[in-house]
Design a protein around this motif. Structure first.
Motif, PDB file in Angstrom:
ATOM      1  N   VAL A  68      43.085  42.545  41.728  1.00 17.99           N
ATOM      2  CA  VAL A  68      42.661  41.162  41.560  1.00 17.99           C
ATOM      3  C   VAL A  68      41.304  41.155  40.871  1.00 17.99           C
ATOM      4  O   VAL A  68      40.385  41.877  41.294  1.00 17.99           O
ATOM      5  CB  VAL A  68      42.551  40.441  42.922  1.00 17.99           C
ATOM      6  CG1 VAL A  68      42.165  38.982  42.726  1.00 17.99           C
ATOM      7  CG2 VAL A  68      43.849  40.563  43.709  1.00 17.99           C
ATOM      8  N   ASP A  69      41.162  40.344  39.830  1.00 14.60           N
ATOM      9  CA  ASP A  69      39.896  40.225  39.111  1.00 14.60           C
ATOM     10  C   ASP A  69      39.128  39.001  39.584  1.00 14.60           C
ATOM     11  O   ASP A  69      39.687  37.904  39.671  1.00 14.60           O
ATOM     12  CB  ASP A  69      40.143  40.102  37.608  1.00 14.60           C
ATOM     13  CG  ASP A  69      40.708  41.371  37.010  1.00 14.60           C
ATOM     14  OD1 ASP A  69      40.268  42.459  37.416  1.00 14.60           O
ATOM     15  OD2 ASP A  69      41.596  41.276  36.141  1.00 14.60           O
ATOM     16  N   VAL A  70      37.850  39.207  39.881  1.00 13.48           N
ATOM     17  CA  VAL A  70      36.934  38.114  40.178  1.00 13.48           C
ATOM     18  C   VAL A  70      36.037  37.971  38.954  1.00 13.48           C
ATOM     19  O   VAL A  70      35.351  38.927  38.569  1.00 13.48           O
ATOM     20  CB  VAL A  70      36.091  38.405  41.441  1.00 13.48           C
ATOM     21  CG1 VAL A  70      35.045  37.320  41.656  1.00 13.48           C
ATOM     22  CG2 VAL A  70      36.992  38.532  42.656  1.00 13.48           C
ATOM     23  N   ALA A  71      36.049  36.800  38.355  1.00 12.83           N
ATOM     24  CA  ALA A  71      35.294  36.559  37.131  1.00 12.83           C
ATOM     25  C   ALA A  71      33.963  35.880  37.441  1.00 12.83           C
ATOM     26  O   ALA A  71      33.706  35.436  38.563  1.00 12.83           O
ATOM     27  CB  ALA A  71      36.114  35.681  36.185  1.00 12.83           C
ATOM     28  N   SER A  72      33.112  35.807  36.424  1.00 18.42           N
ATOM     29  CA  SER A  72      31.875  35.049  36.524  1.00 18.42           C
ATOM     30  C   SER A  72      31.651  34.353  35.191  1.00 18.42           C
ATOM     31  O   SER A  72      32.140  34.815  34.155  1.00 18.42           O
ATOM     32  CB  SER A  72      30.687  35.943  36.860  1.00 18.42           C
ATOM     33  OG  SER A  72      30.332  36.743  35.747  1.00 18.42           O
ATOM     34  N   PRO A  73      30.920  33.253  35.215  1.00 20.97           N
ATOM     35  CA  PRO A  73      30.628  32.587  33.941  1.00 20.97           C
ATOM     36  C   PRO A  73      29.720  33.459  33.082  1.00 20.97           C
ATOM     37  O   PRO A  73      29.002  34.327  33.599  1.00 20.97           O
ATOM     38  CB  PRO A  73      29.938  31.294  34.364  1.00 20.97           C
ATOM     39  CG  PRO A  73      29.544  31.465  35.782  1.00 20.97           C
ATOM     40  CD  PRO A  73      30.366  32.571  36.356  1.00 20.97           C
ATOM     41  N   GLU A  74      29.756  33.228  31.799  1.00 19.58           N
ATOM     42  CA  GLU A  74      28.869  33.951  30.884  1.00 19.58           C
ATOM     43  C   GLU A  74      27.427  33.563  31.184  1.00 19.58           C
ATOM     44  O   GLU A  74      27.133  32.415  31.506  1.00 19.58           O
ATOM     45  CB  GLU A  74      29.210  33.604  29.429  1.00 19.58           C
ATOM     46  CG  GLU A  74      30.560  34.124  28.977  1.00 19.58           C
ATOM     47  CD  GLU A  74      30.595  35.636  28.919  1.00 19.58           C
ATOM     48  OE1 GLU A  74      29.590  36.254  28.503  1.00 19.58           O
ATOM     49  OE2 GLU A  74      31.624  36.216  29.322  1.00 19.58           O
ATOM     50  N   PRO A  75      26.507  34.523  31.081  1.00 21.51           N
ATOM     51  CA  PRO A  75      25.106  34.176  31.310  1.00 21.51           C
ATOM     52  C   PRO A  75      24.607  33.210  30.235  1.00 21.51           C
ATOM     53  O   PRO A  75      25.070  33.240  29.093  1.00 21.51           O
ATOM     54  CB  PRO A  75      24.370  35.509  31.218  1.00 21.51           C
ATOM     55  CG  PRO A  75      25.331  36.499  30.720  1.00 21.51           C
ATOM     56  CD  PRO A  75      26.703  35.916  30.799  1.00 21.51           C
TER      57      PRO A  75
END
Length: 86
Positions: A68-75
């Motif tokens: 499972v991938d947990v993403a984050s917004p681009e800085p």
């Protein structure tokens, strides 16, 4: 074994507020979930962005491996122009 996977991405780059929740059906209850982090259970909290691996076992010891991938917004990037007239 059929997991429905719910992922909450992190709110900002570098934060540890991601979550993964598995709603498992199929197979025979009870289910046992072992994560690559060493945690046990159908929910992981306080996650950094990245890939997490789980092995799900049912009562008959059938198993399913998932990632499972947990993403984050681009800085956010801000550029300043020192020579700009204000």
């Amino acid at each position: 074994i059929m997991p429905a996977i719910n992922v909450t991405s992190t709110s900002c780059s570098g934060t540890t507020d991601g979550t993964i929740t598995l709603n498992i059906s199929g197979g025979l209850e009870p289910y046992y979930v072992l994560w690559s982090t060493g945690d046990v259970g159908s929910t992981l909290n306080n996650l950094l962005p990245g890939t997490y691996y789980a092995t799900i076992f049912d009562a008959t010891n059938d198993s399913l491996k998932i990632n499972v991938d947990v993403a984050s917004p681009e800085p956010i990037e801000i550029q300043f122009n020192e020579n700009a007239n204000v």
